[in-house]
Motif scaffolding. Structure first.
Motif, PDB file in Angstrom:
ATOM      1  N   GLY A   1     -12.838  -2.444  -4.879  1.00  0.00           N
ATOM      2  CA  GLY A   1     -11.615  -3.672  -5.585  1.00  0.00           C
ATOM      3  C   GLY A   1     -11.443  -2.388  -6.275  1.00  0.00           C
ATOM      4  N   ARG A   2     -10.630  -2.383  -7.527  1.00  0.00           N
ATOM      5  CA  ARG A   2      -9.531  -1.553  -8.052  1.00  0.00           C
ATOM      6  C   ARG A   2      -9.537  -2.168  -9.668  1.00  0.00           C
ATOM      7  NH1 ARG A   2      -4.421   0.425  -5.856  1.00  0.00           N
ATOM      8  NH2 ARG A   2      -5.128  -1.121  -3.814  1.00  0.00           N
TER       9      ARG A   2
ATOM     10  N   GLU B   1       0.979  -0.744  -0.218  1.00  0.00           N
ATOM     11  CA  GLU B   1      -0.154  -0.564   0.526  1.00  0.00           C
ATOM     12  C   GLU B   1       0.703   1.458   0.155  1.00  0.00           C
ATOM     13  OE1 GLU B   1      -3.303  -0.494  -0.198  1.00  0.00           O
ATOM     14  OE2 GLU B   1      -3.352  -2.543   0.106  1.00  0.00           O
TER      15      GLU B   1
ATOM     16  N   ALA C   1      -4.715   4.418 -10.557  1.00  0.00           N
ATOM     17  CA  ALA C   1      -5.864   3.098 -10.272  1.00  0.00           C
ATOM     18  C   ALA C   1      -6.680   3.460  -9.449  1.00  0.00           C
ATOM     19  CB  ALA C   1      -5.043   2.690  -9.254  1.00  0.00           C
ATOM     20  N   SER C   2      -8.357   3.447  -9.417  1.00  0.00           N
ATOM     21  CA  SER C   2      -8.816   4.003  -8.962  1.00  0.00           C
ATOM     22  C   SER C   2      -9.312   2.551  -8.002  1.00  0.00           C
ATOM     23  CB  SER C   2     -10.359   3.934  -9.873  1.00  0.00           C
ATOM     24  OG  SER C   2     -11.603   4.042  -8.898  1.00  0.00           O
ATOM     25  N   ALA C   3      -9.759   3.077  -6.840  1.00  0.00           N
ATOM     26  CA  ALA C   3     -10.006   2.282  -5.640  1.00  0.00           C
ATOM     27  C   ALA C   3     -10.823   2.383  -4.838  1.00  0.00           C
ATOM     28  CB  ALA C   3      -8.648   1.455  -5.612  1.00  0.00           C
ATOM     29  N   ASP C   4     -11.644   1.309  -4.043  1.00  0.00           N
ATOM     30  CA  ASP C   4     -12.083   1.358  -2.702  1.00  0.00           C
ATOM     31  C   ASP C   4     -12.464   0.163  -2.649  1.00  0.00           C
ATOM     32  OD1 ASP C   4     -13.633   0.250  -4.361  1.00  0.00           O
ATOM     33  OD2 ASP C   4     -15.498   1.845  -5.165  1.00  0.00           O
ATOM     34  N   CYS C   5     -13.115   0.219  -1.567  1.00  0.00           N
ATOM     35  CA  CYS C   5     -13.668  -0.810  -0.623  1.00  0.00           C
ATOM     36  C   CYS C   5     -13.816  -2.365  -1.754  1.00  0.00           C
ATOM     37  CB  CYS C   5     -13.946  -1.031   0.770  1.00  0.00           C
ATOM     38  SG  CYS C   5     -16.174  -0.471   0.047  1.00  0.00           S
TER      39      CYS C   5
ATOM     40  N   ALA D   1      -7.070  -1.039 -12.568  1.00  0.00           N
ATOM     41  CA  ALA D   1      -5.873   0.394 -12.738  1.00  0.00           C
ATOM     42  C   ALA D   1      -5.391  -0.310 -14.155  1.00  0.00           C
ATOM     43  CB  ALA D   1      -4.344  -0.590 -11.883  1.00  0.00           C
TER      44      ALA D   1
ATOM     45  N   GLU E   1      -5.487   6.793  -6.395  1.00  0.00           N
ATOM     46  CA  GLU E   1      -3.392   6.482  -6.009  1.00  0.00           C
ATOM     47  C   GLU E   1      -3.114   6.603  -7.918  1.00  0.00           C
ATOM     48  OE1 GLU E   1      -5.090   2.768  -3.054  1.00  0.00           O
ATOM     49  OE2 GLU E   1      -3.917   2.463  -5.093  1.00  0.00           O
TER      50      GLU E   1
ATOM     51  N   THR F   1      -9.091  -6.273 -10.142  1.00  0.00           N
ATOM     52  CA  THR F   1      -8.149  -6.681  -8.337  1.00  0.00           C
ATOM     53  C   THR F   1     -10.047  -7.286  -7.469  1.00  0.00           C
ATOM     54  OG1 THR F   1      -6.651  -5.934  -7.475  1.00  0.00           O
ATOM     55  CG2 THR F   1      -7.554  -7.376  -5.948  1.00  0.00           C
TER      56      THR F   1
ATOM     57  N   GLU G   1      -4.462  -9.626 -11.466  1.00  0.00           N
ATOM     58  CA  GLU G   1      -3.166  -8.671 -11.324  1.00  0.00           C
ATOM     59  C   GLU G   1      -2.336  -9.190 -12.761  1.00  0.00           C
ATOM     60  OE1 GLU G   1      -2.861  -5.907 -10.326  1.00  0.00           O
ATOM     61  OE2 GLU G   1      -3.245  -6.327  -8.327  1.00  0.00           O
TER      62      GLU G   1
END
Lengths: 700, 231
Positions: A655-656, A582, A649-653, A658, A620, A675, A682
């Motif tokens: 998933g992601r 992270e 990457a666009s991420a939240d709880c 990227a 991110e 993800t 990946e």
């Protein structure tokens, strides 16, 4: 700006655009199911048969039931069972536990033969194979029951449905919502055949439980495995930004699943370098791969293949040329398959048209410890080469053939193997202007062993002796110059060095050696070793604050040449990498390749969070930079940039998503990652194929 | 002392009749036992098929060639190949075919205790009652109400086996004592427990076809009634 840099900038711009779009993703709420497993459901244990003793009623053609109380009304063709009723049906491998049951339509003395026995019950518990269902009501003919308000509990899967049927030992539910430990599903139908595997059709799922769903995955069909609570998806796909992304033919999700068939491929090719492609398949089996190669940089690569009923068409286009192949399966006889194929090399240096039939036969046989495999192939090709500049067009006939016999046998913990293969090809050029016969014979003998080094570690050791004769035009009149002998050694060991669990350091050691053997000693020797030490912060004694720290020390060295003579190292590498999950990573690599000075590369990647939205959503940005400081250390100039990259990457709880690129040593690689915790797609990861071994295999 | 009684011995018979009337009330001594029923008292009616022998010492009468006896108090009527009885005490019969409240018993031997209102068929019995056809290794009968306990009964209609079968002769209601097996149409009920009970009650369909209702929850009234038959 070099072409490579231009390409890299274009890629970076595209990545940034996609990232912005991903960040603006609006997730649609997925129907949440709030289910809890009632421990009482486990009593009695699933599969427990109805009692063999006590009060039992057998209904001929229906089944048997145990109960506390029974009332049989012969004048009405009816039976009522109460209290701890357990029914096992003859027509279906189903067990029903129920408090109150009414059976109607019973053919008793004095009643006219009726229709099939009808069942009426409320709040029933049904065992179907290893699955347990609770139904608000069970009604209908005993051979075709209708269940309503169904909750299904199986190993690792919980599902609810409003209505379903139970016929022939199969349960079919409609409008199903299901949950596993990691996922929520909605399915058009659920089918529970006697085999015990739960099959969901028209599935869409997510691992999002606490935030709006941005990424879903779906499948035409999903099968829940009884053993491990895994779900195998057929024709899986992701829906990202509303766009379906096929994930190949099969995907497994669930605890401990490693078999993820990502739609991205990365292969190393002699002529094209590293080839990265996105794979798309349609339901008819046609497959399209499109991507880029690294030699030359970002050169387009296209592969298309479709097959139906034995007919096959394939198109390959890349920097090397364009090849179109069309084939049709011929009649099969004595276990052999035949095929007629036309291959046209439409562009490139070796344009030609080859047309002809081929037959192949493969047989296997095995005993308790021995497996024998036999392969035989024979073909005839007419070859036409068009005029190419000053070269006149040519035509000829080529007859390739091969035969191989191999066997493996387990003896006292060792796996012994041996194989003999003969390849031959006769060529005749039209007009008597050339031709001949070339042939080769190869013998292989190997021994392998699986070893256990304790502490959960283990590995394999293999040694193979290969001797090959090749020559021509006289097929088998080979002299010493055509014969080679080699010894191939492989080892792969893995062990936990510092215990297990959190305080763990894992050591992996792989080594190989391909050594020429006297007396001929033709070719090159190759040696290689690849060692890695993975260790986490706790194992290093860095304290609880370093729990998320993981580090890898990797050492890799490869060498090739004629050892004992004019040794010529092919290259070696020593690398140290530290990773903060992270957060980022840093690495130091020292190595050299053939004909190049030693490089000392420092590289780092750092993750920056640009925007944090509600519900934990964030964007991110992770830039990567690497420099070779060897020239600076040698006083030859400033450090040289050898690597750069960017990952957004666009991420939240939930998933992601990227996308990113890495440019290194003139090669640009594009990565796309999705993800869904704990479903991880990946990829593609950096890939290096094993060192190529020259002079073995294939037709001459 | 045994007193022969028969047509060939008329004088002796008359004398015995007179003596019997005095010393043993109710002793049966027909003057023509092969023809007419001669009620010796208000309870038993005896119709001998042959001679009668009265033992003056024990007051036991023997019908060596059998005959028919009807007990007015219980309604039991039996035909037998050989009978011994003492008025007010017992009737012992061999090769019996008896009727009681519309039911029929066929037994190699039947022993009736007139004083206690009981009877046993120790050597097996075949019973045909209201919708019930049973054979058993033995049977015990209680009169008023007329109840029968069959041991190790087997029946074909309805198809049943049990450790014991208790039958209310008048209504045809019955209990199967476990372990039992009871089959009716496509249904077969089993219980291998000693304390299991299945109650079956004859009934008829709307079309008038005889059948049964069966339940392992029994009626309290029937429980009370069958109490004398339960060990």
């Amino acid at each position: 700006m070099t072409p490579v840099r231009c390409s890299a900038v274009r890629v970076a711009r595209a990545v940034a655009l996609v990232a912005v779009l991903a960040g603006a993703l609006a997730g649609a709420a997925f129907a949440q199911v709030a289910l809890e497993r009632d421990p009482a459901w486990s009593e009695p244990r699933v599969g427990t048969p109805c009692a063999e003793t006590g009060a039992v009623v057998e209904l001929r053609g229906v089944g048997r039931a145990t109960y506390d109380a029974i009332r049989v009304e012969g004048d009405r063709g009816r039976a009522v069972l109460d209290g701890g009723v357990c029914i096992e049906l003859d027509a279906q491998e189903v067990r029903i536990r129920i408090a109150h049951l009414e059976l109607a339509g019973l053919e008793l003395a004095g009643t006219a033969p009726g229709d099939a026995v009808r069942v009426a019950a409320e709040d029933a518990v049904l065992d179907v194979a290893a699955w347990r269902l609770r139904a608000g009501s069970v009604r209908g003919r005993v051979d075709a029951l209708e269940v309503r308000d169904v909750v299904l509990l199986g190993p690792g899967v919980l599902a609810v449905a409003e209505v379903g049927t139970l016929a022939g030992g199969e349960v079919r539910l409609t409008a199903v919502r299901a949950a596993t430990d990691g996922y929520l599903f909605a399915a058009d139908t659920a089918h529970l055949p006697p085999s015990g595997r739960l099959v969901l059709s028209g599935v869409e799922g997510t691992s999002c439980r606490d935030c709006p769903v941005r990424i879903r995955f779906g499948a035409d069909r999903a099968t829940a495995d009884l053993d491990g609570g895994r779900l195998a998806l057929a024709a899986p796909r992701l829906r990202v930004l509303g766009v379906p992304v096929p994930l190949g033919e099969r995907l497994e999700v669930g605890a401990g699943v490693a078999e993820v068939d990502v739609p991205f491929d990365q292969r190393e090719d002699d002529a094209l370098g590293i080839v990265s492609t996105l794979r798309l398949r349609d339901s008819g089996g046609a497959e399209l791969r499109a991507g880029t190669a690294t030699a030359p940089t970002l050169a387009p690569v296209l592969r298309y293949a479709a097959e139906a009923g034995g007919d096959r068409i394939a198109l390959a286009a890349d920097a090397e040329g364009v090849t179109l192949a069309v084939g049709r399966a011929g009649p099969a006889a004595v276990g052999a398959t035949t095929r007629v194929e036309a291959v046209a090399d439409l562009a490139g240096a070796d344009r030609s048209l080859r047309v002809g039939p081929a037959a192949r036969w493969r047989g296997t046989s095995g005993g308790r410890a021995t497996d024998v495999t036999t392969r035989v192939g024979l073909g005839v090709e007419a070859v036409v080469t068009p005029r190419d500049g000053a070269t006149a067009p040519r035509a000829g006939v080529r007859v390739p053939a091969y035969a191989e016999v191999g066997a493996t046998r387990d003896v006292a913990g060792l796996r012994l193997s041996g194989a003999a293969r003969v390849d031959a090809q006769g060529t005749r050029v039209a007009g008597g202007s050339g031709g001949g016969v070339r042939a080769a014979a190869t013998l292989r003998a190997g021994v392998g062993r699986t070893i256990d080094v304790g502490g959960g570690g283990g590995g394999t050791l293999d040694a193979t002796l290969v001797r090959r004769w090749a020559g021509g035009p006289d097929p088998f009149g080979m002299g010493p110059e055509g014969a080679t002998s080699r010894l191939e050694l492989r080892s792969d060991l893995r062990t936990d060095a510092l215990g297990s669990g959190a305080d763990r350091a894992t050591v992996r050691l792989r080594a190989y050696a391909d050594v020429r053997l006297p007396p001929e000693a033709v070719g090159t020797d190759r040696l290689g070793v690849d060692a890695a030490l993975d260790v986490d912060g706790a194992a290093l004694g860095l304290g609880p604050d370093a729990e998320s720290f993981r580090a890898r020390l990797a050492v890799r060295a490869d060498a090739a040449g004629r050892f004992g003579g004019d040794a010529d190292e092919d290259g070696w590498t020593v690398a140290v990498r530290a990773t903060w999950p992270e957060a980022g990573e840093a690495s130091l690599r020292v190595g050299r390749t053939a004909d190049a000075p030693i490089a000392v590369t420092l590289a780092a990647a750092r993750r920056f969070v640009l925007r944090t939205g509600p519900e934990g959503g964030r964007v991110e940005l992770t830039p990567t930079l690497g420099v070779d400081v060897a020239p600076w250390l040698r006083g030859e100039g400033p450090p040289r940039g050898v690597r750069h990259g960017l990952r957004v990457a666009s991420a939240d709880c939930c998933g992601r998503v990227a996308v990113g690129y890495v440019a290194e040593d003139g090669e640009v690689r594009v990565d796309v990652g999705v993800t869904l915790p704990p479903l991880a797609l990946e990829g593609p990861p950096p890939l290096r194929l094993p060192a190529r071994i020259e002079g073995y295999g294939g037709t001459p | 002392m045994t007193v022969p009684v028969g047509p060939a011995r008329g004088l002796v018979a008359v004398a015995a009749l007179l003596l019997g009337a005095v010393v043993a009330q109710g002793a049966t001594s027909p003057s023509d036992a092969t023809a007419d029923a001669v009620p010796a008292s208000a309870r038993l009616t005896v119709v001998p098929d042959g001679p009668q022998r009265l033992d003056l010492a024990t007051l036991v009468t023997e019908l060596p060639e059998g005959g028919r006896i009807v007990d007015a108090e219980t309604g039991l009527a039996l035909d037998a190949e050989r009978i011994r009885f003492r008025e007010g005490a017992f009737v012992e019969a061999d090769g019996v075919s008896a009727e009681l409240t519309g039911a029929r018993f066929d037994a190699p031997r039947l022993e009736v205790n007139l004083a206690e209102g009981r009877a046993v068929a120790p050597d097996g019995v075949a019973y045909v009652g209201a919708g019930l056809e049973v054979s058993a290794t033995s049977a015990r009968i209680v009169f008023e109400p007329d109840l029968v306990r069959f041991d190790a009964p087997r029946a074909r209609r309805p198809d049943l086996e049990a450790r014991a079968l208790l039958v209310d002769v008048a209504s045809g209601a019955a209990w199967l004592l476990g372990p039992y097996r009871y089959a009716e149409g496509l249904l077969t009920l089993r219980d291998d427990r000693e304390d299991a009970v299945l109650q079956i009650v004859p009934t008829t369909t709307d079309a008038g076809t005889p059948t049964y209702r069966a339940a392992n929850r029994v009626d309290d009234a029937l429980r009370t009634r069958f109490a004398p038959l339960r060990p």
